[in-house]
Design an enzyme around this catalytic site. Sequence first.
Site, PDB file in Angstrom:
ATOM      1  CE  LYS A 252      -2.832  -2.405   2.987  1.00 34.72           C
ATOM      2  NZ  LYS A 252      -3.428  -2.523   4.292  1.00 34.72           N
ATOM      3  NE  ARG A 253       4.110   0.329   4.371  1.00 31.88           N
ATOM      4  CZ  ARG A 253       4.947  -0.681   4.283  1.00 31.88           C
ATOM      5  NH1 ARG A 253       6.188  -0.481   3.990  1.00 31.88           N
ATOM      6  NH2 ARG A 253       4.540  -1.909   4.475  1.00 31.88           N
TER       7      ARG A 253
END
Length: 473
Positions: A252-253
Amino acid sequence: MEVKVRFAPSPTGHLHVGGLRTALFNYLYAKKVGGKIVLRIEDTDQSRKVENAVENLISTFEALQISFDEGPVQGGDYGPYFQSERLPIYNEQIKLLLEDGKAYPCFCSAEKLEEARKKQSETKQTIKYNRQCLKLDAAEARKRMEKEPHVIRMKVPGEEEVLFYDVVRERVAIRCEELDDQVLIKSDGFPTYHFANVVDDHLMGITHVLRGEEWLPSTPKHVILYQFFNWKQPKFIHLPLLLNPDKSKLSKRQGDVAVEDYLNKGFLPETLINFVALLGWHPKNEQELFGLAELEKEFSLKRINKSGAVFDIEKLKWMNSQYLKNLPIETIMNYAEPVFKAEGLETTDVGKFQAVVENARKRVDTIHEMIEHSTPFYTEVQFSDEDKNLLRNEPSQKVVTFFSKKLSNKSNWTEAEIKILVNETAEKTGVKGKDLYAPLRLALFGAAHGPDIPLLIDILGVDEAINRLKVQI
Ligand code: GLU
């Protein structure tokens, strides 16, 4: 034997690309072999629960037209499978393991466990539970269970290794020594993922477990549980990791990976299904574009790849542009309508809307990019100083005046006739090339570059075109 698979997400946020890939592969396999797919919400970690996660998940699958045969469909009449509603089932099963001595209560406090871990790490041992509570007298332990907080752990057997076969990885062997006495029931009485997952897979009759490779280290523990219960193991199929182009793990980062975000940015459901199907699976030949129905026929466990699958956003964009160009115009109009409306662009004149969409869809990668190409057809043209200078110069004036006068002669122009009129304008005014096209396009569309003049007039309609050519600057 009927094949039954499941998608078993934890409701900890939005559905991500990786989750969709797992769901899709399960779905495709079920469809391919005429089996069933179950949606099971693994919500036993109460602290990680996110509000509306299940509703979001269901609406995302609806948008993608993926449906489940059993599961928590809103208002539906099958399911629901929420693990948090199945606690008595796990309690019943854990009792059997406790009676058999295959599981045991552990009363160690968090501080005590931390202390032991520290010691192990200082002496470079494998970090795992030191089995203090396994030494307790059984009767005493049973008594303490009634009033003291505790967890229940599995007793990893003394054998040398756990062995299992994975359809993708083939033979996998893990030394028991490396396995921790996994907590099966937490102190809040809820089962852990491992325990609930195995119990449910068995009770729900799951025959094939397709899930991401990140779950591979959990599988030996699951295999031990199947052995404890003397249950038939499902077939395991671990799907390759999803990677960023730099080969790091997709996370997600590293930008947005929520499926909903892609849908909201104007990637089509058809594209996402096709793109995700190719993340870790390959077809028989070089074909790249597949509709869902075609994938249902083509999918095969044999063609799941071992190596990680790179998520290439450029390829996603390319694929979306292909679907934008090739899907029926009505489908694209349906997807575009809410986006146009949100931008204040009027879609009630269906003929015009269709022509605008037809023009824009050939030029963009996403539905949202169509707005830029479409706005000038709906809003009054704005001119910069530079535009005004261009429109005021003598050749431009000549071109616009001649062209608009001729255009006013009738109302039913075909594109071919307008093309002839453009040529006639060149002949009669002696203005050619860029000097001819730029002022016409600018007056009609507000930009010196863009669609051909006949197409512009076709979309605007002759009356609106004449209006725009009367530009006062
Ligand atoms: N609840 C797990 C997850 O969130 C399921 C893993 C599995 O499929 O066993 O992905």
